[in-house]
Design a protein around this motif. Structure first.
Motif, PDB file in Angstrom:
ATOM      1  N   PRO A 247       1.226  16.485 -57.832  1.00  0.00           N
ATOM      2  CA  PRO A 247       0.490  17.473 -58.630  1.00  0.00           C
ATOM      3  C   PRO A 247      -0.438  18.326 -57.759  1.00  0.00           C
ATOM      4  N   GLU A 248      -0.715  19.516 -58.251  1.00  0.00           N
ATOM      5  CA  GLU A 248      -1.744  20.346 -57.621  1.00  0.00           C
ATOM      6  C   GLU A 248      -3.075  19.601 -57.725  1.00  0.00           C
ATOM      7  N   GLY A 249      -3.784  19.435 -56.624  1.00  0.00           N
ATOM      8  CA  GLY A 249      -5.025  18.680 -56.615  1.00  0.00           C
ATOM      9  C   GLY A 249      -4.857  17.243 -56.169  1.00  0.00           C
ATOM     10  N   SER A 250      -3.641  16.860 -55.774  1.00  0.00           N
ATOM     11  CA  SER A 250      -3.394  15.520 -55.252  1.00  0.00           C
ATOM     12  C   SER A 250      -4.256  15.248 -54.025  1.00  0.00           C
ATOM     13  N   GLN A 251      -4.542  13.970 -53.788  1.00  0.00           N
ATOM     14  CA  GLN A 251      -5.302  13.587 -52.594  1.00  0.00           C
ATOM     15  C   GLN A 251      -4.519  13.872 -51.316  1.00  0.00           C
ATOM     16  N   LEU A 252      -3.198  13.989 -51.438  1.00  0.00           N
ATOM     17  CA  LEU A 252      -2.362  14.367 -50.310  1.00  0.00           C
ATOM     18  C   LEU A 252      -1.581  15.620 -50.686  1.00  0.00           C
ATOM     19  N   SER A 253      -1.501  16.553 -49.782  1.00  0.00           N
ATOM     20  CA  SER A 253      -0.703  17.752 -50.026  1.00  0.00           C
ATOM     21  C   SER A 253       0.775  17.392 -50.014  1.00  0.00           C
ATOM     22  N   ALA A 254       1.595  18.305 -50.499  1.00  0.00           N
ATOM     23  CA  ALA A 254       3.038  18.061 -50.508  1.00  0.00           C
ATOM     24  C   ALA A 254       3.567  17.850 -49.093  1.00  0.00           C
ATOM     25  N   SER A 255       3.055  18.592 -48.131  1.00  0.00           N
ATOM     26  CA  SER A 255       3.516  18.424 -46.744  1.00  0.00           C
ATOM     27  C   SER A 255       3.092  17.075 -46.177  1.00  0.00           C
ATOM     28  N   ALA A 256       1.891  16.610 -46.530  1.00  0.00           N
ATOM     29  CA  ALA A 256       1.433  15.292 -46.070  1.00  0.00           C
ATOM     30  C   ALA A 256       2.263  14.185 -46.703  1.00  0.00           C
ATOM     31  N   VAL A 257       2.603  14.339 -47.984  1.00  0.00           N
ATOM     32  CA  VAL A 257       3.466  13.367 -48.648  1.00  0.00           C
ATOM     33  C   VAL A 257       4.824  13.312 -47.961  1.00  0.00           C
ATOM     34  N   GLU A 258       5.360  14.477 -47.642  1.00  0.00           N
ATOM     35  CA  GLU A 258       6.672  14.523 -46.982  1.00  0.00           C
ATOM     36  C   GLU A 258       6.627  13.840 -45.616  1.00  0.00           C
ATOM     37  N   GLN A 259       5.567  14.033 -44.884  1.00  0.00           N
ATOM     38  CA  GLN A 259       5.424  13.362 -43.587  1.00  0.00           C
ATOM     39  C   GLN A 259       5.349  11.852 -43.766  1.00  0.00           C
ATOM     40  N   HIS A 260       4.618  11.418 -44.780  1.00  0.00           N
ATOM     41  CA  HIS A 260       4.540   9.982 -45.062  1.00  0.00           C
ATOM     42  C   HIS A 260       5.914   9.434 -45.430  1.00  0.00           C
ATOM     43  N   PHE A 261       6.659  10.161 -46.247  1.00  0.00           N
ATOM     44  CA  PHE A 261       7.992   9.717 -46.640  1.00  0.00           C
ATOM     45  C   PHE A 261       8.909   9.591 -45.419  1.00  0.00           C
ATOM     46  N   LYS A 262       8.766  10.480 -44.450  1.00  0.00           N
ATOM     47  CA  LYS A 262       9.565  10.381 -43.227  1.00  0.00           C
ATOM     48  C   LYS A 262       9.243   9.098 -42.473  1.00  0.00           C
ATOM     49  N   GLN A 263       7.956   8.754 -42.441  1.00  0.00           N
ATOM     50  CA  GLN A 263       7.549   7.504 -41.782  1.00  0.00           C
ATOM     51  C   GLN A 263       8.151   6.302 -42.505  1.00  0.00           C
ATOM     52  N   VAL A 264       8.081   6.309 -43.840  1.00  0.00           N
ATOM     53  CA  VAL A 264       8.665   5.227 -44.636  1.00  0.00           C
ATOM     54  C   VAL A 264      10.163   5.125 -44.366  1.00  0.00           C
ATOM     55  N   GLN A 265      10.835   6.250 -44.324  1.00  0.00           N
ATOM     56  CA  GLN A 265      12.280   6.257 -44.122  1.00  0.00           C
ATOM     57  C   GLN A 265      12.659   5.637 -42.784  1.00  0.00           C
ATOM     58  N   GLU A 266      11.878   5.908 -41.734  1.00  0.00           N
ATOM     59  CA  GLU A 266      12.152   5.334 -40.417  1.00  0.00           C
ATOM     60  C   GLU A 266      11.955   3.822 -40.426  1.00  0.00           C
ATOM     61  N   ILE A 267      10.873   3.372 -41.069  1.00  0.00           N
ATOM     62  CA  ILE A 267      10.621   1.928 -41.152  1.00  0.00           C
ATOM     63  C   ILE A 267      11.746   1.254 -41.930  1.00  0.00           C
ATOM     64  N   LEU A 268      12.152   1.880 -43.023  1.00  0.00           N
ATOM     65  CA  LEU A 268      13.207   1.317 -43.870  1.00  0.00           C
ATOM     66  C   LEU A 268      14.528   1.234 -43.112  1.00  0.00           C
ATOM     67  N   ARG A 269      14.862   2.287 -42.363  1.00  0.00           N
ATOM     68  CA  ARG A 269      16.096   2.273 -41.585  1.00  0.00           C
ATOM     69  C   ARG A 269      16.080   1.146 -40.560  1.00  0.00           C
ATOM     70  N   GLU A 270      14.944   0.956 -39.925  1.00  0.00           N
ATOM     71  CA  GLU A 270      14.804  -0.117 -38.928  1.00  0.00           C
ATOM     72  C   GLU A 270      14.967  -1.494 -39.567  1.00  0.00           C
ATOM     73  N   ARG A 271      14.304  -1.699 -40.705  1.00  0.00           N
ATOM     74  CA  ARG A 271      14.358  -3.007 -41.353  1.00  0.00           C
ATOM     75  C   ARG A 271      15.745  -3.311 -41.924  1.00  0.00           C
ATOM     76  N   LEU A 272      16.435  -2.293 -42.441  1.00  0.00           N
ATOM     77  CA  LEU A 272      17.761  -2.516 -43.025  1.00  0.00           C
ATOM     78  C   LEU A 272      18.813  -2.831 -41.969  1.00  0.00           C
ATOM     79  N   ALA A 273      18.501  -2.576 -40.705  1.00  0.00           N
ATOM     80  CA  ALA A 273      19.437  -2.882 -39.628  1.00  0.00           C
ATOM     81  C   ALA A 273      19.488  -4.370 -39.322  1.00  0.00           C
ATOM     82  N   ALA A 274      18.529  -5.138 -39.853  1.00  0.00           N
ATOM     83  CA  ALA A 274      18.501  -6.580 -39.618  1.00  0.00           C
ATOM     84  C   ALA A 274      19.641  -7.253 -40.375  1.00  0.00           C
TER      85      ALA A 274
END
Length: 411
Positions: free
Chosen positions: A102-129
């Motif tokens: 939403p407009e007024g979120s504690q994180l901007s849309a770009s910050a959320v997207e950057q966080h999601f990229k970090q999550v995706q990398e961690i998830l890819r690493e863990r799923l390789a186990a």
């Protein structure tokens, strides 16, 4: 005279019940206490069942919370399916979640997207186990930003929306299967309506003291209570000087009458979410009107609500969330909405302020899990529904290491 039972567990939610089942399958004799009439009838039943991959925890820039959630999420199915069939479990899994900013979120849309990229990398690493899966899936699609979406209105503007692979499970299905396993296990003695007030240590073991008197002694005890866990630790001589924040939060279970309803979470701040279960229920929460009480103290009094107040909370919450997801407004035209079930429970987490504080520790959930406070005494901070099975096994391993391969039990 020493009791023949050797492990007492207080709290028959998902964590306490799985710990009891695991320990009983290893040959231990368990007494499982709960203040309710049956296992898995409180917090483990009334939460939204989201099996977190860390997407909503954008407030923890270290990524530690995402890692903790992913570790729990990738073990969730394999652990729970020791006591229910895989087909039955699969029937509980929802469609994936969208995340809207939403407009007024504690994180901007770009910050959320950057966080999601970090999550995706961690998830890819863990799923390789080896043997890692997320609710039965291994090849998860990457998150993506939606070019068009059904979210937002003139009064509730949305900066961006994302599709993610994150899902929920129907807590009612999971609870019913685990409850049946607990109640039918020959080495688990379930004590219903038994509110425990403290544990007493003696030379012969641990006593469980409650409203019905003292029981024991036991060789080992596990404090797996939910909202009263820290109270029990404190009453038993184990004070915790950390800052904690208790909240009483509600949600409403609506009839499945709106076609094409998506699962969506708004982030980051005092917002809400919608979960559509395949079994014919819709879970809706809206934090500003459904978070009814909070305290930094050890205990939180459950708010008492009149019928008219409950109806007011439901309608105002639906209307507020509809500003961000207009399709939700259709529920206001359905007479059954006025009689929908309002459910609630206490959330206990580290922090000194509410989630409207951007730096509150409530945005972080990495310091969770079992903790040995004394010889034979373990206290289990479940953290989230996602991590409960993983931590239940960790607690079981600490109390009584596995001596044989656990047999898969299909319900």
């Amino acid at each position: 005279m020493k009791s023949c039972r050797d492990i007492a567990i207080v709290g028959a939610g998902i964590a306490g019940s799985i710990a009891a089942l695991e320990l009983a399958d290893r040959g231990s004799r368990i007494v499982l206490y709960d203040a309710g009439a049956e296992p898995l009838a409180a917090a483990s039943l009334v939460n939204e069942g989201k099996i977190h991959l860390g997407f909503v925890y954008g407030g923890d820039t270290s990524g530690l919370t995402a890692r903790r959630m992913i570790d729990g999420a990738l073990l969730f199915r394999s652990i729970v399916c020791r006591w229910m069939s895989e087909d039955h479990f699969a029937s509980s899994v929802t469609q994936p979640f969208d995340y809207a900013v939403p407009e007024g979120s504690q994180l901007s849309a770009s910050a959320v997207e950057q966080h999601f990229k970090q999550v995706q990398e961690i998830l890819r690493e863990r799923l390789a186990a080896p043997n890692a899966d997320y609710l039965g899936e291994v090849d998860l699609p990457a998150f993506r930003r939606m070019t068009s979406h059904p979210y937002g209105s003139e009064t509730g503007k949305i900066e961006a929306a994302f599709v993610t692979p994150e899902r929920s499970v129907d807590t009612h299905i999971i609870a019913a299967a685990l409850r049946a396993a607990v109640l039918s296990h020959p080495r688990i003695d379930f004590r219903a309506n038994h509110r425990v007030t403290r544990f007493n240590a003696s030379r012969s073991g641990w006593q469980v003291v409650g409203e019905h008197g003292a029981d024991g002694p036991f060789d080992r005890v596990l404090n797996a209570a939910w909202e009263q866990r820290r109270f029990l630790d404190h009453a038993s001589g184990f004070a915790d000087d950390a800052s904690w924040f208790l909240r009483y939060k509600m949600a409403v279970l609506l009839p499945d009458v709106v076609e094409g309803l998506a699962n969506v979470t708004l982030m980051l701040g005092r917002y809400g979410d919608v979960v559509h279960y395949g079994s014919g229920r819709v879970y809706l929460s809206w934090y500003p009107t459904m978070m009814l009480a909070s305290t930094p103290d050890l205990l939180l009094t459950t708010p008492e609500l009149t019928s008219s107040r409950k109806a007011e909370i439901v309608r105002s919450s639906v209307a507020a969330l509809a500003a961000y997801y207009p399709k939700i407004g259709q529920f206001l035209q359905v007479p059954a909405t006025d009689n929908a079930s309002l459910i609630g429970g206490t959330i206990d987490a580290r922090g000194a302020s509410d989630i409207d504080d951007r730096v509150s520790d409530l945005h972080k959930r990495s310091r969770i899990g079992p903790c040995h406070l004394a010889e034979g005494y373990c206290s289990l901070d479940t953290g989230k529904y996602t991590t409960a099975p993983m931590f239940a096994l960790e607690a079981a391993n600490a109390l009584a290491p596995a001596s044989r391969v656990n047999q898969v039990i299909a319900s």
